[in-house]
Motif scaffolding. Structure first.
Motif, short mmCIF file in Angstrom:
data_model
loop_
_atom_site.label_atom_id
_atom_site.label_comp_id
_atom_site.label_asym_id
_atom_site.label_seq_id
_atom_site.Cartn_x
_atom_site.Cartn_y
_atom_site.Cartn_z
N PRO A 10 9.93 -54.49 18.07
CA PRO A 10 9.54 -53.32 18.87
C PRO A 10 10.66 -52.31 19.00
CG PRO A 10 8.92 -55.33 20.00
CD PRO A 10 9.75 -55.73 18.83
N LEU A 11 11.90 -52.77 19.07
CA LEU A 11 13.03 -51.84 19.16
C LEU A 11 13.18 -51.03 17.88
CD1 LEU A 11 15.66 -54.05 20.98
CD2 LEU A 11 14.39 -52.13 21.91
N LEU A 12 12.91 -51.65 16.72
CA LEU A 12 12.97 -50.92 15.46
C LEU A 12 11.90 -49.85 15.37
CD1 LEU A 12 13.69 -53.88 13.01
CD2 LEU A 12 15.31 -52.21 13.92
N ILE A 30 -2.05 -44.29 17.65
CA ILE A 30 -1.80 -45.36 16.68
C ILE A 30 -0.37 -45.87 16.80
CG2 ILE A 30 -1.66 -45.87 14.21
CD1 ILE A 30 -4.02 -43.92 13.85
N TYR A 31 0.59 -44.96 16.95
CA TYR A 31 1.99 -45.36 17.09
C TYR A 31 2.19 -46.24 18.32
CZ TYR A 31 6.94 -45.01 18.09
OH TYR A 31 8.23 -45.30 18.38
N PHE A 32 1.65 -45.82 19.46
CA PHE A 32 1.84 -46.61 20.68
C PHE A 32 1.02 -47.90 20.66
CE2 PHE A 32 3.60 -42.64 22.37
CZ PHE A 32 4.79 -43.15 22.83
N LEU A 33 -0.07 -47.93 19.91
CA LEU A 33 -0.80 -49.18 19.74
C LEU A 33 0.05 -50.20 18.99
CD1 LEU A 33 -3.41 -50.89 19.84
CD2 LEU A 33 -4.03 -49.82 17.67
N LEU A 38 3.42 -55.03 19.14
CA LEU A 38 4.69 -55.68 18.81
C LEU A 38 5.43 -56.11 20.07
CD1 LEU A 38 6.02 -53.51 15.86
CD2 LEU A 38 5.25 -55.88 15.78
N THR A 39 5.37 -55.29 21.11
CA THR A 39 6.01 -55.66 22.37
C THR A 39 5.31 -56.85 23.00
OG1 THR A 39 6.60 -53.35 22.67
CG2 THR A 39 6.80 -54.75 24.58
N PHE A 138 -5.12 -62.04 24.91
CA PHE A 138 -6.12 -61.32 25.69
C PHE A 138 -5.63 -59.92 26.02
CE2 PHE A 138 -7.74 -60.17 29.93
CZ PHE A 138 -9.09 -60.15 29.66
N ILE A 139 -4.37 -59.80 26.44
CA ILE A 139 -3.82 -58.48 26.78
C ILE A 139 -3.76 -57.59 25.54
CG2 ILE A 139 -1.73 -57.29 27.55
CD1 ILE A 139 -1.21 -59.71 29.37
N GLY A 140 -3.26 -58.12 24.43
CA GLY A 140 -3.16 -57.33 23.20
C GLY A 140 -4.51 -56.93 22.65
#
Length: 159
Positions: A10-12, A30-33, A38-39, A138-140
Motif C-alpha cells: 500500500p505504501l508503494l 479505481i486508484y483508491f479502491l 491493498l491496505t 467482508f470489509i474489502g
C-alpha cells in the motif's frame, strides 16, 4: 517475504500518487479502491502476525461482543472527529499529507475490523482470532461492491 510485500505494497501504491497531478473522478475511484484493498490485505497480515506472536488479540477475546461493539463505535467516533479536525491539513497533496491519510485509513480499517469481528463473534460465538480473515474479506468485498456501484453511477451521470 510474502508478509513484507503485503505490508509495504500500500505504501508503494500511495507513493505513486505524488507523480499524478490530476485525476478524473473514475480514475480516483479505481486508484483508491486498489489502495484500500491493498491496505485491507496489509492490515489482515499485521493482525494475523499479532495473533501469532503477541497476546493482544487473546486479551481482546475476553471482551463481550456487545461491549466491544460499543467501545469500537466510540473509537470510531473519536477517529472520525480527529479526521474532521485534521481535514484542512489532509487536503494538501504532499508526501507527508499522503502518509497521514494512509495512516488514518489503516487505523480506520483496524477499528472497523474490530467492530465487525465483535459483531460476528456475537452471531457465530467464535473467537475474534478465528474471524480475522472473514472480517477483512467482508470489509474489502463490501468496499469493492460499493465502489463499483459508485463507478457505474459516475458513468451513468457523465453519459
Amino acid at each position: 517475504m510474502k508478509r513484507l510485500i503485503f505490508f509495504i505494497s500500500p505504501l508503494l501504491v500511495l507513493s505513486g500518487a505524488v507523480f499524478f497531478t490530476t485525476f478524473h473522478p473514475i480514475e480516483q475511484a479505481i486508484y483508491f479502491l486498489i489502495l484500500f484493498l491493498l491496505t485491507c490485505l496489509s492490515a489482515m497480515t499485521v493482525v494475523e502476525r499479532l495473533v501469532k506472536h503477541h497476546d493482544v488479540i487473546r486479551r481482546l477475546n475476553t471482551i463481550h461482543p456487545l461491549i466491544g461493539i460499543v467501545l469500537g463505535t466510540l473509537m470510531l467516533a473519536v477517529f472520525i472527529g480527529s479526521i474532521l479536525w485534521l481535514a484542512p491539513s489532509l487536503t494538501h497533496a504532499s508526501p507527508v499529507g499522503l502518509l497521514v491519510s494512509f495512516l488514518f485509513m489503516y487505523g480506520g480499517i483496524l477499528v472497523l475490523g474490530f467492530i465487525v469481528s465483535c459483531f460476528f463473534e456475537g452471531i457465530t460465538r467464535q473467537t475474534k482470532d478465528q474471524l480475522i480473515r472473514p472480517v477483512f474479506l467482508f470489509i474489502g468485498t463490501g468496499h469493492l461492491i460499493l465502489t463499483v456501484l459508485g463507478i457505474l453511477q459516475l458513468y451513468r451521470q457523465t453519459g
